[in-house]
Design a protein around this motif. Structure first.
Motif, PDB file in Angstrom:
ATOM      1  N   TRP A 174      42.631  42.862  34.561  1.00 55.91           N
ATOM      2  CA  TRP A 174      42.012  42.371  35.794  1.00 55.91           C
ATOM      3  C   TRP A 174      42.521  40.968  36.095  1.00 55.91           C
ATOM      4  O   TRP A 174      42.683  40.146  35.185  1.00 55.91           O
ATOM      5  CB  TRP A 174      40.496  42.365  35.674  1.00 55.91           C
ATOM      6  CG  TRP A 174      39.869  43.721  35.650  1.00 55.91           C
ATOM      7  CD1 TRP A 174      39.037  44.231  34.695  1.00 55.91           C
ATOM      8  CD2 TRP A 174      40.010  44.756  36.633  1.00 55.91           C
ATOM      9  NE1 TRP A 174      38.660  45.514  35.007  1.00 55.91           N
ATOM     10  CE2 TRP A 174      39.243  45.861  36.189  1.00 55.91           C
ATOM     11  CE3 TRP A 174      40.715  44.869  37.821  1.00 55.91           C
ATOM     12  CZ2 TRP A 174      39.159  47.052  36.909  1.00 55.91           C
ATOM     13  CZ3 TRP A 174      40.635  46.049  38.539  1.00 55.91           C
ATOM     14  CH2 TRP A 174      39.874  47.126  38.079  1.00 55.91           C
ATOM     15  N   ILE A 175      42.774  40.686  37.355  1.00 58.46           N
ATOM     16  CA  ILE A 175      43.309  39.398  37.764  1.00 58.46           C
ATOM     17  C   ILE A 175      42.474  38.838  38.912  1.00 58.46           C
ATOM     18  O   ILE A 175      41.622  39.529  39.471  1.00 58.46           O
ATOM     19  CB  ILE A 175      44.791  39.520  38.190  1.00 58.46           C
ATOM     20  CG1 ILE A 175      44.939  40.509  39.352  1.00 58.46           C
ATOM     21  CG2 ILE A 175      45.656  39.921  37.010  1.00 58.46           C
ATOM     22  CD1 ILE A 175      46.358  40.653  39.860  1.00 58.46           C
ATOM     23  N   SER A 176      42.728  37.605  39.268  1.00 57.53           N
ATOM     24  CA  SER A 176      41.982  36.962  40.350  1.00 57.53           C
ATOM     25  C   SER A 176      42.409  37.524  41.707  1.00 57.53           C
ATOM     26  O   SER A 176      43.475  38.146  41.842  1.00 57.53           O
ATOM     27  CB  SER A 176      42.210  35.445  40.332  1.00 57.53           C
ATOM     28  OG  SER A 176      43.548  35.154  40.708  1.00 57.53           O
ATOM     29  N   ASP A 177      41.581  37.278  42.730  1.00 57.64           N
ATOM     30  CA  ASP A 177      41.928  37.700  44.086  1.00 57.64           C
ATOM     31  C   ASP A 177      43.229  37.060  44.549  1.00 57.64           C
ATOM     32  O   ASP A 177      44.037  37.687  45.248  1.00 57.64           O
ATOM     33  CB  ASP A 177      40.797  37.346  45.059  1.00 57.64           C
ATOM     34  CG  ASP A 177      39.566  38.207  44.858  1.00 57.64           C
ATOM     35  OD1 ASP A 177      39.678  39.252  44.180  1.00 57.64           O
ATOM     36  OD2 ASP A 177      38.497  37.839  45.373  1.00 57.64           O
ATOM     37  N   GLU A 178      43.437  35.807  44.171  1.00 56.88           N
ATOM     38  CA  GLU A 178      44.660  35.108  44.569  1.00 56.88           C
ATOM     39  C   GLU A 178      45.889  35.754  43.927  1.00 56.88           C
ATOM     40  O   GLU A 178      46.936  35.927  44.584  1.00 56.88           O
ATOM     41  CB  GLU A 178      44.583  33.624  44.174  1.00 56.88           C
ATOM     42  CG  GLU A 178      43.556  32.808  44.943  1.00 56.88           C
ATOM     43  CD  GLU A 178      42.113  33.089  44.494  1.00 56.88           C
ATOM     44  OE1 GLU A 178      41.939  33.647  43.379  1.00 56.88           O
ATOM     45  OE2 GLU A 178      41.181  32.743  45.242  1.00 56.88           O
ATOM     46  N   GLU A 179      45.777  36.123  42.668  1.00 57.61           N
ATOM     47  CA  GLU A 179      46.897  36.780  41.985  1.00 57.61           C
ATOM     48  C   GLU A 179      47.157  38.160  42.579  1.00 57.61           C
ATOM     49  O   GLU A 179      48.320  38.582  42.732  1.00 57.61           O
ATOM     50  CB  GLU A 179      46.605  36.886  40.497  1.00 57.61           C
ATOM     51  CG  GLU A 179      46.601  35.562  39.758  1.00 57.61           C
ATOM     52  CD  GLU A 179      46.074  35.696  38.337  1.00 57.61           C
ATOM     53  OE1 GLU A 179      46.788  35.234  37.430  1.00 57.61           O
ATOM     54  OE2 GLU A 179      44.979  36.263  38.143  1.00 57.61           O
ATOM     55  N   ARG A 181      46.512  39.052  45.641  1.00 53.26           N
ATOM     56  CA  ARG A 181      47.125  38.809  46.940  1.00 53.26           C
ATOM     57  C   ARG A 181      48.624  38.578  46.800  1.00 53.26           C
ATOM     58  O   ARG A 181      49.433  39.102  47.592  1.00 53.26           O
ATOM     59  CB  ARG A 181      46.464  37.592  47.609  1.00 53.26           C
ATOM     60  CG  ARG A 181      47.163  37.092  48.860  1.00 53.26           C
ATOM     61  CD  ARG A 181      47.112  38.094  49.980  1.00 53.26           C
ATOM     62  NE  ARG A 181      47.939  37.682  51.115  1.00 53.26           N
ATOM     63  CZ  ARG A 181      48.126  38.422  52.191  1.00 53.26           C
ATOM     64  NH1 ARG A 181      47.564  39.612  52.282  1.00 53.26           N
ATOM     65  NH2 ARG A 181      48.877  37.990  53.179  1.00 53.26           N
TER      66      ARG A 181
END
Length: 290
Positions: A174-179, A181
């Motif tokens: 799982w990664i951040s929304d920014e990553e 994007r």
């Protein structure tokens, strides 16, 4: 069930509800995969548990909410509720469109987003990379975003299979929304190979980003994707490989599909029924009956 009486409205938002009690119940059932497709359960114990609590909850619910027409049909067939069942259709709204010119110019990298579970079709995606190399595509790759959600053994199995793809299948967890994007902006499309879903969330998010979208031909994917998606038979790695090859070699086709995704997302937004609205309406209707 012991403490709450008829004056309390019980809202259960996650596929589980008390099998008895005196309180009216608003029951949210996302899907009935453990009943309709038992191989998607982690074992017999989980399948038995969900069968009992879902059937018990549905039998005493005043209303049921679910997430697609497909899930509604499955739910009625397997749970046989005596109350109304309505659909919540909340579409992704916080995903920025990827410019078409970026999609046209991106390398042949595809994105696969979802939890690492057996029914998500991840093995098919890995096999497709092998098939695509045999048909002459030396550049296609898949970035897989997601984690096991409690099944590390399955992750290890996928990691072993990924080694056979010569580095062309990469798992990020799982990664951040920014990553995420950034990955959307760097890919030429998404792959959605599940064999079962209650709702095509990864397909809906791909359309919202304006990305060319490839998906297994299952009812919830058709319900969300319509004519804007390229479909393949679930589990057919050769068919998936052919579609990936087609998109990776044809920037103009990617641009056409990006436009189709945007149009389909707008169509879906026109039928949007957010969770807050659906829950509020259902609570009001149940309260009026009391």
């Amino acid at each position: 069930p012991f403490l709450n009486g008829p004056s309390t409205l019980l809202v259960c938002p996650g596929d589980q509800a008390p099998v008895w009690g005196r309180s009216p119940l608003l029951f949210v059932v996302h899907d009935v995969r453990r009943l309709a497709a038992r191989e998607t359960a982690r074992g017999r114990l989980e399948a038995t548990y969900y069968r009992r609590v879902m059937k018990g909850g549905a039998g005493r619910a005043s209303q049921i909410l679910t997430i697609s027409e497909f899930s509604r049909t499955e739910l009625i067939e397997h749970l046989k509720p005596r109350c109304p069942v309505s659909i919540v259709a909340e579409q992704p709204r916080d995903i920025e469109l990827v410019p078409s010119e970026k999609i046209e110019g991106n390398p042949p990298d595809f994105l696969l987003v979802g939890a690492l579970r057996g029914y998500k079709g991840i093995e098919t995606a890995i096999d497709a990379l092998g098939d695509s190399s045999e048909t002459g595509d030396s550049g296609a790759a898949i970035v897989c975003v997601g984690d096991s959600e409690g099944d590390p053994g399955y992750v290890e199995r996928i990691a072993r299979l990924a080694t056979e793809a010569d580095g062309r299948f990469r798992m990020t967890g799982w990664i951040s929304d920014e990553e995420l994007r950034a990955l959307y902006e760097a890919c030429c499309g998404t792959v959605n190979p599940s064999t079962y879903e209650g709702y095509g969330l990864s397909v809906a998010e791909s359309l919202a980003a304006g990305l060319p979208t490839i998906a297994s031909d299952i009812p919830p994917h058709r319900e969300i994707g319509g004519d804007a998606v390229l479909y393949f038979e679930p589990g057919d790695a050769g068919s998936l490989a052919g579609l990936m090859l087609r998109l990776s070699r044809d920037p103009a086709r990617r641009a056409e599909m990006a436009l189709a995704s945007r149009r389909r997302h707008l169509e879906l937004l026109a039928t949007d029924r957010p969770w807050a609205l659906a829950l509020g309406e259902s609570i009001g209707e149940i309260s009026d009956l009391r």
